[in-house]
Scaffold this active site. Structure first.
Site, PDB file in Angstrom:
ATOM      1  N   ALA A  65      43.724 155.256 153.140  1.00  0.00           N
ATOM      2  CA  ALA A  65      43.987 153.923 153.573  1.00  0.00           C
ATOM      3  C   ALA A  65      45.413 153.457 153.838  1.00  0.00           C
ATOM      4  CB  ALA A  65      43.293 152.574 152.549  1.00  0.00           C
ATOM      5  N   GLY A 108      40.456 156.995 151.484  1.00  0.00           N
ATOM      6  CA  GLY A 108      39.379 156.576 152.678  1.00  0.00           C
ATOM      7  C   GLY A 108      38.992 157.580 153.841  1.00  0.00           C
ATOM      8  N   GLU A 111      36.207 159.368 152.167  1.00  0.00           N
ATOM      9  CA  GLU A 111      35.169 158.426 152.105  1.00  0.00           C
ATOM     10  C   GLU A 111      34.360 158.412 153.529  1.00  0.00           C
ATOM     11  OE1 GLU A 111      36.228 155.354 148.732  1.00  0.00           O
ATOM     12  OE2 GLU A 111      37.444 155.445 150.253  1.00  0.00           O
ATOM     13  N   GLU A 131      42.981 157.579 144.624  1.00  0.00           N
ATOM     14  CA  GLU A 131      43.604 156.150 144.541  1.00  0.00           C
ATOM     15  C   GLU A 131      43.921 155.753 142.809  1.00  0.00           C
ATOM     16  OE1 GLU A 131      40.021 156.285 147.465  1.00  0.00           O
ATOM     17  OE2 GLU A 131      40.855 157.170 145.718  1.00  0.00           O
TER      18      GLU A 131
END
Length: 257
Positions: A65, A108, A111, A131
């Protein structure tokens, strides 16, 4: 600048979607995710497209992200932004999505790859959920989809330590379907997409739904769902064409009806 490039004439019946923030290693900000969602929703309704390939570049599929976009937000602001709403919409895409992953697929990015139906990794691919190293945790499925893909212990190690795994480890763990040289990654993902595109679109759609149901239900419920979809396909013209072609020893011509 378009942050997501879409090529609908890449191969017959296959669309190519490319994340396009090379300087930021394809970091997934809100604009990228909105453009990606819009592109996939449009392709999902395009009758000429039967399969989708999603990729980044050789350095990164997506390196996570966009931290700068989130760093100063509070809990209420994050709740109002609801950045994961686009992820939920992407997961509802009915056509198969094949991820071609080279370089970093972190946070992300990992993911997003797991939101796809098949992952083809190049030898340079690195997967991770780091993260924890910045004081948060996965929020777009990293604790859920990764656990279902590779098991509790391996997921705990990745999520709690932030350790990256190599493409070969990802293959060994069952996260990806195959590992190929970097220069062959997109080609291999496209090869799979083209094979799927030759199948009955309605059968592919129901088969995808049925496999996904395995992650959402108990076995008895999943079997019931699978059987209903199996019987439903006998109402399609493609079923008649497919079985007739088999008996006549010829290639079927599926129309999606």
């Amino acid at each position: 600048m378009e942050l997501v490039k879409v090529t609908t004439e890449y191969q017959p019946a296959v669309a190519l979607v490319e994340l396009n923030r090379p300087k930021e290693l394809n970091a997934l900000n809100l604009q990228v995710m909105r453009e990606l969602r819009d592109a996939l929703v449009k392709l999902d309704s395009d009758a000429e497209v039967r399969a989708i390939v999603l990729t980044g570049n050789n350095k990164a599929f997506a390196a996570g992200a966009d931290i700068k976009e989130m760093a100063n937000q509070g809990a209420i602001e994050m709740l109002k932004i609801d950045q994961f709403k686009t992820w939920d919409q992407i997961k509802k895409i009915q056509k198969p999505i094949i991820a071609a992953v080279s370089g970093f697929a972190l946070g992300g990015g990992c993911e997003l790859a797991m939101c796809c139906d098949i992952i083809v990794a190049s030898e340079s691919a690195k997967f991770g959920q780091p993260e924890i190293k910045i004081g948060v945790m996965p929020g777009a499925g990293g604790t859920q989809r990764l656990t279902r893909a590779i098991g509790k212990s391996r997921t705990m190690e990745m999520v709690l330590t932030g350790r990256f795994i190599s493409a070969e480890e990802a293959l060994q763990f069952g996260l990806v379907s195959k590992v190929v040289p970097v220069e062959c990654c997109l080609q291999e993902a496209t090869k799979i997409a083209l094979t799927i595109a030759d199948m009955s679109p309605i059968a592919v759609r129901l088969a995808k739904e049925s496999v996904n149901k395995a992650f959402e239900t108990h076995l008895d419920q999943g079997l019931h769902y699978e059987r209903k979809n199996f019987y439903l396909l006998f109402a399609s013209e493609d079923q008649k064409e497919g079985m007739t072609a088999f008996i006549e020893k010829r290639d079927p011509d599926f129309k999606g009806n």
